[in-house]
Design an enzyme around this catalytic site. Structure first.
Site, PDB file in Angstrom:
ATOM      1  N   HIS A 193     -21.762   2.788   5.814  1.00 35.23           N
ATOM      2  CA  HIS A 193     -21.759   3.392   4.475  1.00 35.23           C
ATOM      3  C   HIS A 193     -23.140   3.880   4.057  1.00 35.23           C
ATOM      4  O   HIS A 193     -23.373   4.125   2.872  1.00 35.23           O
ATOM      5  CB  HIS A 193     -21.183   2.413   3.450  1.00 35.23           C
TER       6      HIS A 193
ATOM      7  N   LYS B 176     -17.698   9.293   7.794  1.00 37.70           N
ATOM      8  CA  LYS B 176     -17.889   9.187   6.344  1.00 37.70           C
ATOM      9  C   LYS B 176     -18.896  10.262   5.907  1.00 37.70           C
ATOM     10  O   LYS B 176     -18.524  11.420   5.798  1.00 37.70           O
ATOM     11  CB  LYS B 176     -18.248   7.749   5.974  1.00 37.70           C
TER      12      LYS B 176
ATOM     13  N   ARG C 179       0.839  -1.213   0.000  1.00 42.11           N
ATOM     14  CA  ARG C 179       0.000   0.000   0.000  1.00 42.11           C
ATOM     15  C   ARG C 179       0.868   1.255   0.000  1.00 42.11           C
ATOM     16  O   ARG C 179       1.686   1.441   0.898  1.00 42.11           O
ATOM     17  CB  ARG C 179      -0.889   0.024   1.240  1.00 42.11           C
TER      18      ARG C 179
ATOM     19  N   THR D  48      -8.217  -5.990   0.989  1.00 41.83           N
ATOM     20  CA  THR D  48      -9.478  -5.244   1.093  1.00 41.83           C
ATOM     21  C   THR D  48     -10.552  -5.935   0.253  1.00 41.83           C
ATOM     22  O   THR D  48     -11.722  -5.974   0.639  1.00 41.83           O
ATOM     23  CB  THR D  48      -9.265  -3.782   0.629  1.00 41.83           C
TER      24      THR D  48
HETATM   25  C1  PLP Z   1     -18.467  -1.548   6.931  1.00 43.53           C
HETATM   26  C2  PLP Z   1     -17.551  -0.739   7.768  1.00 43.53           C
HETATM   27  N1  PLP Z   1     -17.736  -0.724   9.101  1.00 43.53           N
HETATM   28  C3  PLP Z   1     -16.932  -0.008   9.897  1.00 43.53           C
HETATM   29  C4  PLP Z   1     -15.904   0.748   9.384  1.00 43.53           C
HETATM   30  C5  PLP Z   1     -15.042   1.545  10.302  1.00 43.53           C
HETATM   31  O1  PLP Z   1     -15.508   2.842  10.381  1.00 43.53           O
HETATM   32  P1  PLP Z   1     -14.521   4.041  10.766  1.00 43.53           P
HETATM   33  O2  PLP Z   1     -13.838   4.434   9.488  1.00 43.53           O
HETATM   34  O3  PLP Z   1     -15.355   5.074  11.369  1.00 43.53           O
HETATM   35  O4  PLP Z   1     -13.525   3.449  11.725  1.00 43.53           O
HETATM   36  C6  PLP Z   1     -15.674   0.781   8.003  1.00 43.53           C
HETATM   37  C7  PLP Z   1     -14.585   1.613   7.447  1.00 43.53           C
HETATM   38  O5  PLP Z   1     -14.392   1.785   6.293  1.00 43.53           O
HETATM   39  C8  PLP Z   1     -16.515   0.002   7.176  1.00 43.53           C
HETATM   40  O6  PLP Z   1     -16.322  -0.025   5.857  1.00 43.53           O
END
Ligand code: PLP
Length: 405
Positions: A217, A248, A21, A363
């Site tokens: 999301h 987000k 990365r 990912t």
């Molecule tokens: C489905 C999901 N849950 C939880 C998180 C974690 O959230 P945070 O970025 O607030 O730590 C993410 C992060 O991308 C996520 O995609």
């Protein structure tokens, strides 16, 4: 062998596979989103357009949100001053928790330092404290849920992604008297697909299972007040625990759970990830609350985002650029090769000033590498045209497979 040699050997494997990365050094510029400065390796900077931000609505630079944070810093200072248990619980935290409980129509809410921590802490506490608990986890669940379940040491049963028949078969095979938790997400971040929520809730209810829903999301983006897919579908009151993020669509940082007063008190009392860490700065809580309140009232950002998402999809279709079909705001363009994905992302950045992070293993599964675009209300039509021109130019140059018409 030195420790560094051991570290480097494993890093080399990532590099050889094309999965190492590289982080882009960006400098966001307040009021200019989606534009940001890219600090390049030679020490210079240049403006780029960010196409992969999870600040989905640009709320991180919304004047009301910025002002709320500045006002709270002037009023309360920078940090919270302690853990929630020891001097760190501020008035702004409680205001925000009340706002969140109201957002999801629940009795209570509990704040965490991130969405990751909220999933990790809540699932590990539930799984470890409920005797003989079994957690039924969707195969596509996020790392934070997987790690929370693992840490709980509870029995875990994985059901096929979004497959309600498989979930039901797995629920039916469990003893009727053990506590069961069905853990799933509303919008899956990498494919952008949305779960069959009503069917999942109905099956869970049939087997007396608790439902644990990650709306990370979706909050701010779906539902008339931004309460997520569970609000849009009128199902929030049937879901035991709704988890979300403030980082987000709300454009700040932090995570939370909402549910019954007893559930939140239980997690508050037993979750080490809640208790043994400094609370979020009150200014963060104030900014997040302002963002949530704004998106409870305003449809403007959501509508404009939908328009731009639809426009990008339509232009990609016109150019025959394959993208994954889904119902959400996430537009994954599949490349299916880690090295090519990185090469395309580098080229977009260097030649076109377009920043999109290559999405590689772990990912996403190997062979499903992609570019993941997240159009916001602040991407102009010209930004979209520029992106699509760049992609179609690249597609022609690299002779990548076009979508089947
Ligand atoms: C489905 C999901 N849950 C939880 C998180 C974690 O959230 P945070 O970025 O607030 O730590 C993410 C992060 O991308 C996520 O995609």
């Amino acid at each position: 062998m030195t420790f560094d040699a051991m570290f480097n050997a494993q890093l080399q494997v990532l590099k050889d596979e094309g999965n190492y990365r590289y982080f882009k050094e960006l400098e966001r510029k307040c009021g200019k989103f989606p534009r940001a400065a890219d600090h390049t390796e030679d020490g210079s900077t240049r403006d780029v357009t960010v196409w992969c931000s999870n600040d989905y609505l640009g709320m991180g630079q919304h004047p009301k949100v910025v002002e709320a944070m500045c006002e709270a810093v002037r009023r309360t200072g920078t940090g919270a001053g302690g853990t929630r248990n020891i001097s760190g619980t501020n008035h702004d935290h409680l205001l925000l928790e009340a706002e969140l409980a109201d957002l999801h129509g629940k009795e209570a809410a509990l704040l965490f330092t991130s969405g990751y921590v909220s999933n990790w802490a809540a699932l590990s506490t539930l799984g470890s404290r409920l005797p003989d608990c079994v957690i039924l986890s969707d195969a596509g669940n996020h790392a934070s849920m997987i790690e929370g379940i693992r840490h709980s040491k509870a029995r875990k049963v994985i059901w096929k992604h979004n497959d309600v028949a498989d979930l039901e078969a797995k629920l039916a095979a469990l003893p009727s008297n053990v506590p069961k938790i069905v853990a799933f997400e509303s919008v899956y971040s990498m494919d952008g697909d949305i779960c069959p929520m009503r069917e999942i809730v109905e099956v869970a209810e049939k087997y007396g299972a608790m439902t644990y829903l990650d709306e990370v999301h979706a909050v701010g983006l779906y539902g008339a007040r931004g309460g997520g897919v569970s609000e849009q579908e009128g199902l929030a009151d049937r879901i035991t625990l709704i988890e979300g993020t403030l980082g987000k669509a709300y454009g700040v940082v932090g995570g939370y759970i909402t549910g019954s007063a007893a559930l939140c008190d239980f997690i508050r009392s037993f979750a080490s990830g809640f208790i043994f860490t400094t609370a979020l700065p009150p200014a963060v809580a104030a900014a997040a609350r302002t963002s949530i309140r704004h998106l409870k009232e305003s449809e403007t950002e959501r509508q404009q985002q939908r328009r731009q998402v639809a426009r990008l999809r339509a232009l990609l279709d016109r150019e025959g650029i394959p993208h994954m079909a889904n119902e959400s705001h996430i537009v994954p363009v599949m490349i299916k090769d880690p090295v090519k994905t990185r090469m395309l992302a580098d080229y977009l950045m260097d030649e076109w000033g377009i920043y999109v992070q290559p999405i590689n293993y772990p990912t996403v599964p190997k062979g499903t590498e992609r570019l993941r675009f997240t159009p916001s209300p602040l991407h102009s039509d010209a930004d979209i045209d520029h992106l699509v021109s760049a992609l179609s130019h690249l597609w022609r140059q690299c002779a990548l497979a076009h979508a089947v018409a």
